[in-house]
Design a protein around this motif. Structure first.
Motif, PDB file in Angstrom:
ATOM      1  N   SER A 100      23.273 -13.742  64.614  1.00 47.57           N
ATOM      2  CA  SER A 100      22.477 -13.764  63.397  1.00 47.57           C
ATOM      3  C   SER A 100      22.229 -15.189  62.924  1.00 47.57           C
ATOM      4  N   ASP A 101      21.397 -15.334  61.917  1.00 43.41           N
ATOM      5  CA  ASP A 101      21.169 -16.655  61.328  1.00 43.41           C
ATOM      6  C   ASP A 101      22.462 -17.229  60.771  1.00 43.41           C
ATOM      7  N   ARG A 102      23.293 -16.370  60.181  1.00 41.05           N
ATOM      8  CA  ARG A 102      24.590 -16.833  59.679  1.00 41.05           C
ATOM      9  C   ARG A 102      25.474 -17.309  60.821  1.00 41.05           C
ATOM     10  N   ALA A 103      25.454 -16.602  61.945  1.00 46.12           N
ATOM     11  CA  ALA A 103      26.241 -17.030  63.102  1.00 46.12           C
ATOM     12  C   ALA A 103      25.741 -18.372  63.630  1.00 46.12           C
ATOM     13  N   TRP A 104      24.423 -18.553  63.657  1.00 44.94           N
ATOM     14  CA  TRP A 104      23.860 -19.837  64.069  1.00 44.94           C
ATOM     15  C   TRP A 104      24.350 -20.957  63.147  1.00 44.94           C
ATOM     16  N   LEU A 105      24.283 -20.733  61.837  1.00 45.28           N
ATOM     17  CA  LEU A 105      24.707 -21.739  60.871  1.00 45.28           C
ATOM     18  C   LEU A 105      26.178 -22.093  61.090  1.00 45.28           C
ATOM     19  N   THR A 106      27.005 -21.067  61.275  1.00 46.99           N
ATOM     20  CA  THR A 106      28.433 -21.302  61.483  1.00 46.99           C
ATOM     21  C   THR A 106      28.679 -22.078  62.769  1.00 46.99           C
ATOM     22  N   ALA A 107      27.962 -21.742  63.827  1.00 42.42           N
ATOM     23  CA  ALA A 107      28.139 -22.446  65.092  1.00 42.42           C
ATOM     24  C   ALA A 107      27.721 -23.911  64.987  1.00 42.42           C
ATOM     25  N   LEU A 108      26.630 -24.177  64.308  1.00 43.31           N
ATOM     26  CA  LEU A 108      26.196 -25.565  64.111  1.00 43.31           C
ATOM     27  C   LEU A 108      27.270 -26.369  63.380  1.00 43.31           C
ATOM     28  N   LEU A 109      27.847 -25.769  62.366  1.00 43.25           N
ATOM     29  CA  LEU A 109      28.896 -26.455  61.610  1.00 43.25           C
ATOM     30  C   LEU A 109      30.167 -26.615  62.434  1.00 43.25           C
ATOM     31  N   ASP A 110      30.497 -25.603  63.236  1.00 42.42           N
ATOM     32  CA  ASP A 110      31.670 -25.724  64.109  1.00 42.42           C
ATOM     33  C   ASP A 110      31.512 -26.886  65.077  1.00 42.42           C
ATOM     34  N   VAL A 111      30.309 -27.073  65.584  1.00 41.21           N
ATOM     35  CA  VAL A 111      30.059 -28.192  66.487  1.00 41.21           C
ATOM     36  C   VAL A 111      30.204 -29.517  65.749  1.00 41.21           C
ATOM     37  N   GLU A 112      29.679 -29.596  64.542  1.00 46.06           N
ATOM     38  CA  GLU A 112      29.812 -30.838  63.768  1.00 46.06           C
ATOM     39  C   GLU A 112      31.279 -31.169  63.498  1.00 46.06           C
ATOM     40  N   VAL A 113      32.064 -30.151  63.167  1.00 46.74           N
ATOM     41  CA  VAL A 113      33.494 -30.389  62.939  1.00 46.74           C
ATOM     42  C   VAL A 113      34.159 -30.846  64.235  1.00 46.74           C
TER      43      VAL A 113
END
Length: 445
Positions: A29-42
């Motif tokens: 989902s869009d929420r999963a995409w957002l979370t994955a992008l942030l996980d990569v940044e972390v």
């Protein structure tokens, strides 16, 4: 009335459950995409700390801010902010830097937008892809059970839509099994090879020199992805390999689902699903809905695979358009492949086989499907064997009543030759081979 904002919507909330993606869709989902992008940044900040480019406090601050953003930021708003720059990483990094109690240089260290987006896609694909593999395995297990249970259940084999020779239902299910197992193997290989992406603005890792390759390896390790040999910004093998594997796997799903749909027709009546669907207009109907929706989801997959392959011609060090075309294509491809696999697992897991109907259809030609066997036996007595048997078959005369045949072989011998259970070839052996390989490839329970 305007539609309410949906911060966690999938690609199709109305139809995802119909096509089997109800459980898988939230992972993409869009929420999963957002979370994955942030996980990569972390993970980038964590890698920076590992290589002396950030502190433990920086990591804690970035992680805390990322967690807050993941919970509070509406993907719809991020999408609106993304339009100007052409991807969501640009505004997301700005928000993360504003929210994190850390130096700006501790966020997005040495990375470019494509690094974060590609790696996030790999994270999503790895997690959701495992879900697809699970459903494929479940479908394969069901096919194995059907093959074993009906190893010696006779039925007619059909070629080009016509009755051909006797076979067994187990042999047919074994073909489903082998194809599904092959699909699992291909997809697992592709998932294991999904690499992190980290190359910086032009793929030279200049911003983190001399730590670049080691930095990329650390990032991959932190995210559970394969280590990249070099940045693959415009060498899209990971994408095309994944897309192709999903296409192979879904093709195996579609084959089995198609057979089930045809065999469940009223005229054949050879199988039925455990929980068939009805009709809004015709109360008598019992539709094989799981197989039907598996086929429907699978039908959309080849076009998406083609899109992924067509978008592989990325120019120089960053593609203008080809890269952007991949994001939703791969997301939808995983969702539909997973949905098809799930629906097939439901279909095969509750499939009822009807031996009486199989026997009825096997006898429709009155033994004509075994004409080649009668011809071979008759050829020992006359050079005109083929012409004699062909004439009887064309006339519709039962072979055990045609005097041109029985005069040489006798009626009892002809009836023996027409027994379908005596002309199954290696059907049972093939089932045994397929099931044995399945047990080996799936490993211990």
């Amino acid at each position: 009335m305007s539609e309410p904002a949906r911060s966690d919507h999938t690609r199709g909330s109305l139809f995802d459950p119909v096509f089997g993606a109800g459980d898988l869709a939230p992972m993409l989902s869009d929420r999963a995409w957002l979370t994955a992008l942030l996980d990569v940044e972390v993970a980038i900040t964590r890698a920076a700390r590992h290589h002396g480019r950030a502190t433990a406090d920086d990591v804690a601050a970035v992680a805390a801010a990322a967690g807050e953003i993941a919970r509070e930021l509406d993907p719809t708003e991020l999408g609106r902010l993304s339009a100007a720059g052409g991807n969501p990483v640009i505004p997301l990094v700005k928000i993360l830097r504003e929210r994190a109690d850390a130096p700006a240089g501790a966020v997005h260290v040495g990375a470019t937008s494509q690094d974060v987006l590609d790696t996030a896609l790999m994270v999503l694909a790895h997690k959701a892809g495992r879900h697809v593999v699970t459903d494929l395995r479940t479908a394969a297990d069901a096919a194995a059970r059907l093959a074993s249970a009906h190893r010696d259940t006779p039925m007619v084999a059909r070629t080009l839509g016509q009755q051909a020779l006797p076979t067994t239902f187990g042999a047919l299910a074994a073909t489903w099994l082998v194809a599904l197992d092959d699909g699992v193997t291909e997809l697992e290989r592709a998932l294991e090879m999904l690499p992190a992406q980290y190359g910086g603005a032009a793929g030279t890792l200049a911003a983190v020199y001399p730590d670049g390759p080691a930095f990329a390896d650390t990032l991959a390790d932190l995210l559970g992805l394969a280590r990249p040999v070099v940045p693959w910004h415009t060498a899209r093998t990971p994408i095309t390999r994944l897309a192709s594997a999903l296409g192979v796997a879904t093709g195996s799903v579609s084959k089995a689902a198609t057979d089930v749909v045809l065999m469940a027709t009223t005229e054949f009546g050879e199988v039925s699903e455990d929980a068939p669907g009805g009709s809004s207009a015709m109360p008598h109907k019992r539709n094989p809905v799981a197989a039907i929706t598996a086929r429907a989801a699978a039908r959309r997959v080849p076009g998406l695979v083609a899109t992924a392959l067509a978008a592989a011609d990325h120019e120089f060090a960053r593609a203008a358009g080809a890269w952007h075309a991949e994001w939703e294509t791969i997301t939808d491809l995983i969702r539909l492949s997973g949905g098809a696999a799930h629906q097939l697992s439901v279909s095969l897991g509750g499939l009822h086989v009807h031996p009486a109907a199989l026997a009825r259809n096997l006898g429709l030609t009155g033994g004509a499907i075994l004409a080649e066997k009668v011809t071979a036996a008759l050829a020992e007595h006359t050079d005109d064997a083929r012409d004699i048997v062909t004439a009887a078959a064309v006339a519709g005369t039962p072979l055990d009543r045609d005097q041109s045949i029985t005069g040489h072989l006798g009626a009892d011998r002809v009836r023996e030759l027409l027994d379908p259970t005596r002309y199954l070839g290696h059907a049972g052996d093939l089932v045994d081979r397929a099931v044995a390989r399945h047990e080996i490839t799936k490993g211990p329970a």
